[in-house]
Design an enzyme around this catalytic site. Structure first.
Site, PDB file in Angstrom:
ATOM      1  N   LEU A  70       0.816  -1.222   0.000  1.00 14.78           N
ATOM      2  CA  LEU A  70       0.000   0.000   0.000  1.00 14.78           C
ATOM      3  C   LEU A  70       0.847   1.268   0.000  1.00 14.78           C
ATOM      4  O   LEU A  70       1.860   1.350   0.692  1.00 14.78           O
ATOM      5  CB  LEU A  70      -0.918  -0.014   1.226  1.00 14.78           C
ATOM      6  CG  LEU A  70      -1.824  -1.248   1.323  1.00 14.78           C
ATOM      7  CD1 LEU A  70      -2.669  -1.168   2.592  1.00 14.78           C
ATOM      8  CD2 LEU A  70      -2.716  -1.394   0.102  1.00 14.78           C
ATOM      9  N   SER A  96       2.483   0.504  -7.062  1.00 11.28           N
ATOM     10  CA  SER A  96       3.328  -0.489  -6.388  1.00 11.28           C
ATOM     11  C   SER A  96       4.525  -0.838  -7.265  1.00 11.28           C
ATOM     12  O   SER A  96       5.594  -1.160  -6.758  1.00 11.28           O
ATOM     13  CB  SER A  96       2.511  -1.742  -6.091  1.00 11.28           C
ATOM     14  OG  SER A  96       1.460  -1.396  -5.212  1.00 11.28           O
ATOM     15  N   ASP A 138      -5.612   3.502 -12.889  1.00 12.17           N
ATOM     16  CA  ASP A 138      -5.927   2.339 -13.732  1.00 12.17           C
ATOM     17  C   ASP A 138      -7.235   2.649 -14.461  1.00 12.17           C
ATOM     18  O   ASP A 138      -8.279   2.069 -14.162  1.00 12.17           O
ATOM     19  CB  ASP A 138      -6.045   1.090 -12.861  1.00 12.17           C
ATOM     20  CG  ASP A 138      -4.732   0.767 -12.167  1.00 12.17           C
ATOM     21  OD1 ASP A 138      -3.708   0.644 -12.861  1.00 12.17           O
ATOM     22  OD2 ASP A 138      -4.719   0.679 -10.933  1.00 12.17           O
ATOM     23  N   GLY A 185      -1.549   6.409  -2.663  1.00 16.53           N
ATOM     24  CA  GLY A 185      -2.719   6.296  -3.549  1.00 16.53           C
ATOM     25  C   GLY A 185      -3.792   5.410  -2.924  1.00 16.53           C
ATOM     26  O   GLY A 185      -4.981   5.764  -2.908  1.00 16.53           O
ATOM     27  N   HIS A 186      -3.380   4.251  -2.383  1.00 17.44           N
ATOM     28  CA  HIS A 186      -4.344   3.366  -1.721  1.00 17.44           C
ATOM     29  C   HIS A 186      -4.954   4.055  -0.494  1.00 17.44           C
ATOM     30  O   HIS A 186      -6.150   3.934  -0.232  1.00 17.44           O
ATOM     31  CB  HIS A 186      -3.651   2.088  -1.240  1.00 17.44           C
ATOM     32  CG  HIS A 186      -3.124   1.207  -2.315  1.00 17.44           C
ATOM     33  ND1 HIS A 186      -1.781   1.012  -2.527  1.00 17.44           N
ATOM     34  CD2 HIS A 186      -3.758   0.458  -3.252  1.00 17.44           C
ATOM     35  CE1 HIS A 186      -1.603   0.182  -3.531  1.00 17.44           C
ATOM     36  NE2 HIS A 186      -2.785  -0.167  -4.001  1.00 17.44           N
TER      37      HIS A 186
HETATM   38  O1  PAF Z   1      -6.045  -2.469  -8.973  1.00 15.34           O
HETATM   39  C1  PAF Z   1      -5.739  -3.494  -8.335  1.00 15.34           C
HETATM   40  O2  PAF Z   1      -4.960  -3.476  -7.359  1.00 15.34           O
HETATM   41  C2  PAF Z   1      -6.305  -4.829  -8.756  1.00 15.34           C
HETATM   42  O3  PAF Z   1      -6.411  -4.926 -10.137  1.00 15.34           O
HETATM   43  C3  PAF Z   1      -7.641  -5.182  -8.076  1.00 15.34           C
HETATM   44  C4  PAF Z   1      -8.739  -4.193  -8.448  1.00 15.34           C
HETATM   45  C5  PAF Z   1      -7.461  -5.186  -6.558  1.00 15.34           C
HETATM   46  C6  PAF Z   1      -8.109  -6.576  -8.503  1.00 15.34           C
HETATM   47  O4  PAF Z   1      -7.190  -7.570  -8.149  1.00 15.34           O
END
Ligand code: PAF
Length: 282
Positions: A33, A186, A150, A36-37
């Protein structure tokens, strides 16, 4: 914060919360993490009574020869960050718990999965859509939070949720960047200090393309070619640099108002993606 690995145990807890009338936000992650997370987690906390974060490095979204075995697994540090962010539950299922038998079912979103990263990484978005659908069925959240970094993944998930009438609201959260503009990821951990500086050129090129679009002097194809040439000269191997319509990720036409510029490029062995959005006032 509770750390749960068992699907049944998680469901029991969620049932109690739901019957107490509490709303549930969900942040799916593959761990390792970063800021961003944590931004997703903060948004989630602000919008629901309870927050569930999953950490699961999903094998089915990695292709043969990709970085599944190398992917950074930093569970202890991740749990400490989530604890500090006052998350209610971190769900960390084993691969056997998520994929106990030889599944016969997968979720495949056509069209928006096929271009860009889907073309470069066959099967990737089937893996993403399937695991996200499974996680949604396990957690049954009111809202789920995804990063705009993403962008294609977000488009695929929005299509899946709409097409399958999944009862969850998808909230997209703007990309968090390092001070040099590099999008947090990451996979930045694979880069040397020098490559990290070099990688910031991806965002600079996206911003340059945005300005060129706004200046309305060059065609979209010429702008794409210019940026690909520049990035290649700077030592990137460019997968794609595409000016797209936000709705379906097809090549944008000049009359399209809602645009996203998508890029994927490699530095050494590391594949990085980024994007910027813009609205054109005609
Ligand atoms: O973006 C991510 O980290 C992954 O693609 C997800 C959405 C957790 C699915 O495994």
């Amino acid at each position: 914060m509770q750390c749960i690995t068992d699907i049944k145990a998680l469901r029991e807890l969620l049932k109690q919360w739901r019957s107490a009338g509490e709303s549930i936000a969900f942040v799916p992650t593959m761990g390792n993490l970063h800021a961003g997370h944590l931004q997703l987690v903060n948004r989630a906390k602000a919008q629901a009574d309870r927050v569930v974060v999953s950490i699961f490095v999903n094998p089915t979204q990695f292709g043969v020869g990709e970085d599944f075995s190398l992917y950074p697994r930093t569970e202890q540090a991740d749990q400490e960050k989530l604890q500090a962010a006052a998350v209610d539950v971190v769900f960390m299922p084993s691969t056997e718990a998520m994929y106990p038998v030889n599944e016969l079912t997968k979720v495949s979103v056509s069209e928006v999965s096929e271009s860009h990263c889907g073309a470069a990484r066959p099967g990737h978005f089937d893996g993403v859509a399937t695991v996200v659908c499974k996680l949604f069925n396990i957690v049954q959240p009111d809202k789920a939070f995804f990063g705009e970094k993403d962008f294609q993944q977000l488009t695929v998930i929005n299509a899946m949720v709409a097409d399958l009438n999944l009862p969850v609201v998808i909230i997209s959260v703007p990309t968090v960047r390092e001070s040099n503009g590099l999008a947090m990821s990451s996979r930045n951990g694979y880069l040397t200090a020098q490559q990290r500086e070099q990688a910031s050129q991806l965002y600079q090129c996206l911003c340059a393309a945005k300005r060129l679009i706004q200046a309305k002097q060059l065609s979209y194809v010429d702008i794409e070619k210019l940026q690909i040439k520049f990035l290649t000269e700077q030592g990137f191997r460019v997968d794609y640099f595409s000016i797209c319509r936000r709705s379906d990720l097809q090549a944008a036409e000049h009359e399209d108002a809602e645009i996203v510029i998508l890029v994927a490029a490699r530095i050494g062995k590391t594949r990085l993606i980024d994007n910027v959005q813009l609205d054109i006032k005609n």
